[in-house]
Design an enzyme around this catalytic site. Structure first.
Site, mmCIF file in Angstrom:
data_model
loop_
_atom_site.group_PDB
_atom_site.id
_atom_site.type_symbol
_atom_site.label_atom_id
_atom_site.label_comp_id
_atom_site.label_asym_id
_atom_site.label_seq_id
_atom_site.Cartn_x
_atom_site.Cartn_y
_atom_site.Cartn_z
ATOM 1 N N ARG A 30 1.227 12.536 -8.479
ATOM 2 C CA ARG A 30 1.688 13.749 -7.774
ATOM 3 C C ARG A 30 3.096 13.519 -7.229
ATOM 4 N NH1 ARG A 30 -0.526 15.054 -3.238
ATOM 5 N NH2 ARG A 30 -1.808 13.242 -2.762
ATOM 6 N N ASN A 105 5.502 3.365 -5.354
ATOM 7 C CA ASN A 105 5.771 4.710 -4.814
ATOM 8 C C ASN A 105 4.659 5.234 -3.915
ATOM 9 O OD1 ASN A 105 6.831 7.675 -5.048
ATOM 10 N ND2 ASN A 105 4.741 7.744 -5.861
ATOM 11 N N TYR A 170 4.996 4.983 10.126
ATOM 12 C CA TYR A 170 5.662 5.238 8.843
ATOM 13 C C TYR A 170 7.026 4.551 8.784
ATOM 14 C CZ TYR A 170 7.271 8.152 4.881
ATOM 15 O OH TYR A 170 7.750 8.607 3.664
ATOM 16 N N ALA A 173 6.702 0.805 8.345
ATOM 17 C CA ALA A 173 6.344 0.455 6.958
ATOM 18 C C ALA A 173 7.553 0.597 6.034
ATOM 19 C CB ALA A 173 5.201 1.340 6.473
ATOM 20 N N LYS A 174 8.296 1.705 6.202
ATOM 21 C CA LYS A 174 9.410 1.971 5.285
ATOM 22 C C LYS A 174 10.587 1.009 5.538
ATOM 23 C CE LYS A 174 7.499 5.220 2.899
ATOM 24 N NZ LYS A 174 7.187 4.971 1.473
HETATM 25 P P1 NAP Z 1 2.487 12.880 -2.330
HETATM 26 O O1 NAP Z 1 2.950 14.114 -3.011
HETATM 27 O O2 NAP Z 1 1.570 12.996 -1.159
HETATM 28 O O3 NAP Z 1 1.823 11.894 -3.418
HETATM 29 C C1 NAP Z 1 1.337 10.660 -3.022
HETATM 30 C C2 NAP Z 1 0.870 9.881 -4.227
HETATM 31 O O4 NAP Z 1 0.440 8.600 -3.776
HETATM 32 C C3 NAP Z 1 -0.314 10.517 -4.936
HETATM 33 O O5 NAP Z 1 -0.193 10.271 -6.318
HETATM 34 C C4 NAP Z 1 -1.501 9.740 -4.366
HETATM 35 O O6 NAP Z 1 -2.623 9.679 -5.253
HETATM 36 C C5 NAP Z 1 -0.888 8.364 -4.218
HETATM 37 N N1 NAP Z 1 -1.573 7.517 -3.263
HETATM 38 C C6 NAP Z 1 -1.757 7.706 -1.931
HETATM 39 N N2 NAP Z 1 -2.452 6.682 -1.406
HETATM 40 C C7 NAP Z 1 -2.706 5.821 -2.426
HETATM 41 C C8 NAP Z 1 -3.380 4.577 -2.527
HETATM 42 N N3 NAP Z 1 -3.962 4.011 -1.456
HETATM 43 N N4 NAP Z 1 -3.458 3.971 -3.717
HETATM 44 C C9 NAP Z 1 -2.897 4.552 -4.824
HETATM 45 N N5 NAP Z 1 -2.243 5.718 -4.788
HETATM 46 C C10 NAP Z 1 -2.160 6.351 -3.604
HETATM 47 O O7 NAP Z 1 3.723 12.007 -1.796
HETATM 48 P P2 NAP Z 1 5.294 12.141 -2.117
HETATM 49 O O8 NAP Z 1 5.881 13.085 -1.148
HETATM 50 O O9 NAP Z 1 5.517 12.329 -3.566
HETATM 51 O O10 NAP Z 1 5.780 10.666 -1.677
HETATM 52 C C11 NAP Z 1 5.865 9.607 -2.607
HETATM 53 C C12 NAP Z 1 6.555 8.428 -1.930
HETATM 54 O O11 NAP Z 1 7.856 8.817 -1.513
HETATM 55 C C13 NAP Z 1 5.831 7.933 -0.677
HETATM 56 O O12 NAP Z 1 5.913 6.547 -0.586
HETATM 57 C C14 NAP Z 1 6.608 8.589 0.445
HETATM 58 O O13 NAP Z 1 6.508 7.880 1.643
HETATM 59 C C15 NAP Z 1 8.011 8.551 -0.137
HETATM 60 N N6 NAP Z 1 8.916 9.544 0.453
HETATM 61 C C16 NAP Z 1 8.635 10.874 0.372
HETATM 62 C C17 NAP Z 1 9.518 11.783 0.931
HETATM 63 C C18 NAP Z 1 9.303 13.263 0.861
HETATM 64 O O14 NAP Z 1 10.092 13.990 1.473
HETATM 65 N N7 NAP Z 1 8.293 13.749 0.135
HETATM 66 C C19 NAP Z 1 10.665 11.325 1.582
HETATM 67 C C20 NAP Z 1 10.915 9.961 1.651
HETATM 68 C C21 NAP Z 1 10.034 9.082 1.072
HETATM 69 P P3 NAP Z 1 -3.990 10.526 -4.940
HETATM 70 O O15 NAP Z 1 -3.589 11.968 -4.920
HETATM 71 O O16 NAP Z 1 -4.900 10.173 -6.063
HETATM 72 O O17 NAP Z 1 -4.452 10.044 -3.608
#
Ligand code: NAP
Length: 260
Positions: A30, A105, A170, A173-174
């Site tokens: 996702r 990720n 958060y 961790a980051k």
């Molecule tokens: P997201 O849409 O919530 O997707 C999270 C993904 O991580 C999903 O595929 C989920 O799989 C998987 N996941 C969660 N817990 C897991 C685990 N214990 N083991 C394996 N897979 C797991 O998140 P996103 O917004 O794309 O974020 C992705 C990364 O970018 C994260 O590390 C986040 O901190 C970082 N980030 C995001 C943003 C932002 O604005 N969105 C900004 C900075 C950094 P399931 O659905 O199967 O649980």
């Protein structure tokens, strides 16, 4: 640039710059992870899409990749769990013979001000966002050293650089991911391995869409570019790091100017 695998006008070496490479994308089902998985596959890599609970989302990404002529498989593993993360890496090596690119990720948020933050909120975020990268990387590092090639890319966040209200867990961790990235880059630079982090700002995914509209408007107002980033903009930076052999120990900021 949009990549169309069978477009004769696009240079083949550019389009397939990751041909023959095997990439694991944790949380590749996702959001940002799914765009990274697509980007890796569009450039010729065989991709292992890790997910935790939502198999349907992983299958949808695989379907899209297959439609474009790319190759991907799904693998369920909770990467916060040491044994499951090792099984993800070891099964990939059994199946493909190697892992060239590891993209850490997977991540979650459990936002609360520190006064209200429970031990469970702390542990869940540290285990999923930080301990997970120790788990996957410890499984992959010796094979990468032996093959004298590896690209490890950690998806951190500008919150790890700037801090975030209600995000002590958060941001800890980051920020930890960035320190890990630099130290491991130093230790592996002579082994053909690069280790880098990407620090996205606010990117349009379910994680950010879940923020109440009013708060989201206030966040966007603080971004000099006055918009959320796209998952493709993050994936583009990841593809650059996967294909470049002289960038290591860096943190690439993809944040619309929200942190400089
Ligand atoms: P997201 O849409 O919530 O997707 C999270 C993904 O991580 C999903 O595929 C989920 O799989 C998987 N996941 C969660 N817990 C897991 C685990 N214990 N083991 C394996 N897979 C797991 O998140 P996103 O917004 O794309 O974020 C992705 C990364 O970018 C994260 O590390 C986040 O901190 C970082 N980030 C995001 C943003 C932002 O604005 N969105 C900004 C900075 C950094 P399931 O659905 O199967 O649980």
């Amino acid at each position: 640039m949009a990549i169309i695998l069978n477009d004769p006008l696009q240079k083949q070496d550019e389009v397939l710059s990751l041909k023959g490479k095997v990439a694991i994308v944790t949380g590749g089902s996702r959001g940002i992870g799914s765009s990274i998985a697509m980007e890796m596959a569009k450039h010729g890599a065989e991709v292992v899409i890790n997910y935790n609970s939502n198999k349907q989302a992983a299958d949808e990404v695989i379907f899209e990749i297959n439609q474009l002529g790319g190759k991907a498989v799904a693998f369920q593993a909770d990467v916060s769990n040491h044994d499951e993360a090792h099984s993800l890496v070891n099964s990939t090596i059994e199946h493909y013979g190697k892992v060239d690119i590891l993209i850490n990720n997977a991540g979650i948020t459990r936002d609360r001000t520190f006064k209200k933050l429970g031990t469970e909120d702390w542990n869940e975020v540290i285990n999923t966002n930080l301990n997970s990268i120790y788990h996957t990387t410890s499984a992959v590092i010796n094979p990468m050293i032996e093959q004298k090639f590896g690209r490890i890319i950690n998806i951190s966040s500008f919150i790890g650089q700037a801090g975030g209200f209600g995000q002590t867990n958060y941001s800890a961790a980051k920020a930890g991911m960035i320190g890990f990235t630099k130290s491991l880059a130093l230790e592996t630079a002579r082994n053909g391995i690069t280790v880098n982090a990407v620090c996205p700002g606010y990117i349009s995914t379910e994680m950010v869409e879940a923020i109440p509209d009013k708060v989201k408007e206030q966040l966007i107002a603080k971004i000099p570019m006055n918009r959320l980033g796209t998952t493709d903009e993050v994936a583009d930076a990841v593809r650059f790091l996967a294909t470049n052999g002289y960038v290591t120990g860096q943190c690439i900021n993809i944040n619309g100017g929200v942190y400089m």
